[in-house]
Design a protein around this motif. Sequence first.
Motif, PDB file in Angstrom:
ATOM      1  N   GLY A  19       9.257  14.884  -5.726  1.00 28.21           N
ATOM      2  CA  GLY A  19       8.995  14.755  -4.303  1.00 28.21           C
ATOM      3  C   GLY A  19       7.891  13.761  -3.973  1.00 28.21           C
ATOM      4  O   GLY A  19       7.187  13.256  -4.854  1.00 28.21           O
ATOM      5  N   CYS A  20       7.750  13.494  -2.672  1.00 32.76           N
ATOM      6  CA  CYS A  20       6.721  12.583  -2.171  1.00 32.76           C
ATOM      7  C   CYS A  20       6.107  13.188  -0.913  1.00 32.76           C
ATOM      8  O   CYS A  20       6.830  13.625  -0.012  1.00 32.76           O
ATOM      9  CB  CYS A  20       7.303  11.212  -1.822  1.00 32.76           C
ATOM     10  N   GLN A  21       4.808  13.219  -0.883  1.00 35.31           N
ATOM     11  CA  GLN A  21       4.095  13.655   0.300  1.00 35.31           C
ATOM     12  C   GLN A  21       2.908  12.718   0.537  1.00 35.31           C
ATOM     13  O   GLN A  21       2.422  12.058  -0.388  1.00 35.31           O
ATOM     14  CB  GLN A  21       3.600  15.092   0.149  1.00 35.31           C
ATOM     15  N   SER A  22       2.483  12.632   1.784  1.00 35.39           N
ATOM     16  CA  SER A  22       1.385  11.733   2.136  1.00 35.39           C
ATOM     17  C   SER A  22       0.120  12.128   1.385  1.00 35.39           C
ATOM     18  O   SER A  22      -0.223  13.307   1.296  1.00 35.39           O
ATOM     19  CB  SER A  22       1.139  11.771   3.639  1.00 35.39           C
ATOM     20  N   SER A  23      -0.551  11.143   0.856  1.00 36.35           N
ATOM     21  CA  SER A  23      -1.796  11.378   0.135  1.00 36.35           C
ATOM     22  C   SER A  23      -2.940  11.524   1.137  1.00 36.35           C
ATOM     23  O   SER A  23      -3.274  10.578   1.861  1.00 36.35           O
ATOM     24  CB  SER A  23      -2.088  10.224  -0.823  1.00 36.35           C
ATOM     25  N   VAL A  24      -3.520  12.709   1.166  1.00 38.44           N
ATOM     26  CA  VAL A  24      -4.631  12.961   2.096  1.00 38.44           C
ATOM     27  C   VAL A  24      -5.817  12.070   1.763  1.00 38.44           C
ATOM     28  O   VAL A  24      -6.490  11.534   2.655  1.00 38.44           O
ATOM     29  CB  VAL A  24      -5.032  14.448   2.052  1.00 38.44           C
ATOM     30  N   ALA A  25      -6.068  11.860   0.472  1.00 39.16           N
ATOM     31  CA  ALA A  25      -7.201  11.031   0.055  1.00 39.16           C
ATOM     32  C   ALA A  25      -7.032   9.586   0.536  1.00 39.16           C
ATOM     33  O   ALA A  25      -8.002   8.946   0.959  1.00 39.16           O
ATOM     34  CB  ALA A  25      -7.342  11.068  -1.464  1.00 39.16           C
ATOM     35  N   PHE A  26      -5.780   9.095   0.491  1.00 32.88           N
ATOM     36  CA  PHE A  26      -5.550   7.704   0.917  1.00 32.88           C
ATOM     37  C   PHE A  26      -5.653   7.561   2.429  1.00 32.88           C
ATOM     38  O   PHE A  26      -6.367   6.681   2.932  1.00 32.88           O
ATOM     39  CB  PHE A  26      -4.165   7.248   0.447  1.00 32.88           C
ATOM     40  N   PHE A  27      -4.963   8.429   3.174  1.00 33.62           N
ATOM     41  CA  PHE A  27      -4.916   8.270   4.625  1.00 33.62           C
ATOM     42  C   PHE A  27      -6.231   8.652   5.311  1.00 33.62           C
ATOM     43  O   PHE A  27      -6.442   8.302   6.467  1.00 33.62           O
ATOM     44  CB  PHE A  27      -3.771   9.100   5.203  1.00 33.62           C
ATOM     45  N   PRO A  75       0.798  -1.245   0.000  1.00 28.96           N
ATOM     46  CA  PRO A  75       0.000   0.000   0.000  1.00 28.96           C
ATOM     47  C   PRO A  75       0.822   1.282   0.000  1.00 28.96           C
ATOM     48  O   PRO A  75       0.283   2.349  -0.341  1.00 28.96           O
ATOM     49  CB  PRO A  75      -0.840  -0.128   1.275  1.00 28.96           C
ATOM     50  N   PHE A  76       2.115   1.221   0.355  1.00 31.04           N
ATOM     51  CA  PHE A  76       2.931   2.432   0.345  1.00 31.04           C
ATOM     52  C   PHE A  76       3.084   3.005  -1.059  1.00 31.04           C
ATOM     53  O   PHE A  76       3.367   4.196  -1.230  1.00 31.04           O
ATOM     54  CB  PHE A  76       4.316   2.155   0.945  1.00 31.04           C
ATOM     55  N   PHE A  77       2.897   2.169  -2.088  1.00 36.94           N
ATOM     56  CA  PHE A  77       3.023   2.660  -3.451  1.00 36.94           C
ATOM     57  C   PHE A  77       1.885   3.619  -3.828  1.00 36.94           C
ATOM     58  O   PHE A  77       2.033   4.431  -4.745  1.00 36.94           O
ATOM     59  CB  PHE A  77       3.053   1.486  -4.436  1.00 36.94           C
ATOM     60  N   ILE A  78       0.744   3.499  -3.136  1.00 40.54           N
ATOM     61  CA  ILE A  78      -0.372   4.400  -3.429  1.00 40.54           C
ATOM     62  C   ILE A  78      -0.620   5.383  -2.279  1.00 40.54           C
ATOM     63  O   ILE A  78      -1.586   6.140  -2.324  1.00 40.54           O
ATOM     64  CB  ILE A  78      -1.656   3.597  -3.708  1.00 40.54           C
ATOM     65  N   ALA A  79       0.229   5.365  -1.277  1.00 39.04           N
ATOM     66  CA  ALA A  79       0.030   6.232  -0.111  1.00 39.04           C
ATOM     67  C   ALA A  79       0.698   7.588  -0.257  1.00 39.04           C
ATOM     68  O   ALA A  79       0.529   8.453   0.599  1.00 39.04           O
ATOM     69  CB  ALA A  79       0.558   5.542   1.147  1.00 39.04           C
ATOM     70  N   TYR A  80       1.451   7.786  -1.348  1.00 40.45           N
ATOM     71  CA  TYR A  80       2.163   9.051  -1.532  1.00 40.45           C
ATOM     72  C   TYR A  80       1.845   9.629  -2.900  1.00 40.45           C
ATOM     73  O   TYR A  80       1.575   8.908  -3.872  1.00 40.45           O
ATOM     74  CB  TYR A  80       3.680   8.845  -1.376  1.00 40.45           C
ATOM     75  N   GLU A  81       1.916  10.949  -2.979  1.00 40.76           N
ATOM     76  CA  GLU A  81       1.658  11.673  -4.213  1.00 40.76           C
ATOM     77  C   GLU A  81       2.753  12.713  -4.408  1.00 40.76           C
ATOM     78  O   GLU A  81       3.460  13.069  -3.453  1.00 40.76           O
ATOM     79  CB  GLU A  81       0.285  12.348  -4.146  1.00 40.76           C
ATOM     80  N   PRO A  82       2.940  13.203  -5.624  1.00 40.51           N
ATOM     81  CA  PRO A  82       4.017  14.186  -5.862  1.00 40.51           C
ATOM     82  C   PRO A  82       3.756  15.507  -5.151  1.00 40.51           C
ATOM     83  O   PRO A  82       2.607  15.955  -5.033  1.00 40.51           O
ATOM     84  CB  PRO A  82       4.006  14.349  -7.385  1.00 40.51           C
ATOM     85  N   GLU A  83       4.830  16.126  -4.682  1.00 35.71           N
ATOM     86  CA  GLU A  83       4.708  17.441  -4.052  1.00 35.71           C
ATOM     87  C   GLU A  83       4.459  18.533  -5.085  1.00 35.71           C
ATOM     88  O   GLU A  83       3.743  19.502  -4.825  1.00 35.71           O
ATOM     89  CB  GLU A  83       5.986  17.752  -3.251  1.00 35.71           C
ATOM     90  N   GLN A  84       5.070  18.382  -6.262  1.00 36.56           N
ATOM     91  CA  GLN A  84       4.870  19.370  -7.320  1.00 36.56           C
ATOM     92  C   GLN A  84       5.165  18.717  -8.670  1.00 36.56           C
ATOM     93  O   GLN A  84       5.853  17.696  -8.743  1.00 36.56           O
ATOM     94  CB  GLN A  84       5.783  20.582  -7.112  1.00 36.56           C
ATOM     95  N   ILE A  85       4.615  19.322  -9.710  1.00 40.23           N
ATOM     96  CA  ILE A  85       4.832  18.836 -11.072  1.00 40.23           C
ATOM     97  C   ILE A  85       5.449  19.967 -11.883  1.00 40.23           C
ATOM     98  O   ILE A  85       4.860  21.052 -12.031  1.00 40.23           O
ATOM     99  CB  ILE A  85       3.514  18.370 -11.721  1.00 40.23           C
ATOM    100  N   ILE A  86       6.659  19.747 -12.391  1.00 37.02           N
ATOM    101  CA  ILE A  86       7.391  20.758 -13.148  1.00 37.02           C
ATOM    102  C   ILE A  86       7.719  20.180 -14.518  1.00 37.02           C
ATOM    103  O   ILE A  86       8.404  19.150 -14.611  1.00 37.02           O
ATOM    104  CB  ILE A  86       8.682  21.178 -12.417  1.00 37.02           C
ATOM    105  N   ASN A  87       7.228  20.838 -15.567  1.00 32.43           N
ATOM    106  CA  ASN A  87       7.458  20.366 -16.937  1.00 32.43           C
ATOM    107  C   ASN A  87       7.045  18.901 -17.098  1.00 32.43           C
ATOM    108  O   ASN A  87       7.773  18.079 -17.680  1.00 32.43           O
ATOM    109  CB  ASN A  87       8.925  20.551 -17.329  1.00 32.43           C
ATOM    110  N   GLU A  88       5.889  18.590 -16.545  1.00 30.81           N
ATOM    111  CA  GLU A  88       5.294  17.254 -16.617  1.00 30.81           C
ATOM    112  C   GLU A  88       6.123  16.201 -15.891  1.00 30.81           C
ATOM    113  O   GLU A  88       5.921  14.998 -16.097  1.00 30.81           O
ATOM    114  CB  GLU A  88       5.083  16.832 -18.077  1.00 30.81           C
TER     115      GLU A  88
END
Length: 322
Positions: free
Chosen positions: A154-162, A137-150
């Motif tokens: 970074g990795c931050q905790s996914s609010v939707a998952f937790f 489940p850790f593979f879906i527990a994090y989302e990118p902090e920012q998207i630059i040029n697609e």
Amino acid sequence: MKANDTQINQQRLIDKPNLLTIMILSRGNCGLSKCICVYMLAMATADLLVLIINVMVYYIFSYHFPLSFLSHTPVCTVILYTANVSLDVSVWFTVSFTFERFVKICSLRFTTKYCTERTAAAVITTVAVLIFIKNIPFFIAYEPEQIINELRWGCQSSVAFFSSPLGVACSWFHSIWRVWLPFTVIVLFNSLTVRRVFVASRARSGLRGHSTENQCDPEMENRRKSIILLFTISGSFILFWLTANVSFVASRLTNTTYYRGDRTDPGYIATETGAMLKYLSSCSNTFIYAATQRRFREELKTVLKSPGTQIERLVKNGRKSI
């Protein structure tokens, strides 16, 4: 760069005890059974992985080189996954070793079936596979902090998952798996082992009689050595992990996080101190083996002297050829 070089050099010094332990145990000359060697090799390997992945890759490289490929979200997610796997493996290999010693000392009937090299390898493999599956489940527990040029950074905790039922269940299962259950199992089995040894010692002393009570008892001496090894390993594990587990439980119960707060906050200090101690526990077993096992000390001296011996042989051969 000097600070980074210093941290990397310190990490290399920390890694060396585990490498020495793996080398010495692989030689098989420590006077230990093959079964216990499997568990000790597994613990040393797991501790080495913790120091490489959690300390070197995550805390040093990822932190001090934020714009490297390690900061790409897919790579960062893999690092977080392997970091959690390595910590779980280190914890549960210690628990497996504690249970093996409990069976060896307290259950003579079950010893011949369980305390074998094949069973030890099967237990270690099974525990590792379960931990790999448990951390998926850790593979879906994090989302990118920012998207630059697609590109995702970074990795931050996914609010939707937790905030989802699955995320809440995984979070509590994770805390039980790494905090509550290992400590409970280790304390329980150590208590039962102490009780068994105490009862057996009194019974054996009564059978031997007062006339021979001062004579050496080989069986009790072997049990004493096993108890010393067991208690030093499990005791050091509990002491090193205690601060981290208390701060972890406190943050869970109060629903607070100290990493983004004031660095002078007692909670933040406790969290960072606990993290330092639990990673420091990954290099303590080598010193425990050296302090409690005479044959291990002899093998350690042999391994440390071997480079000098090889150099001396080369020098002598060079002189003879001249």
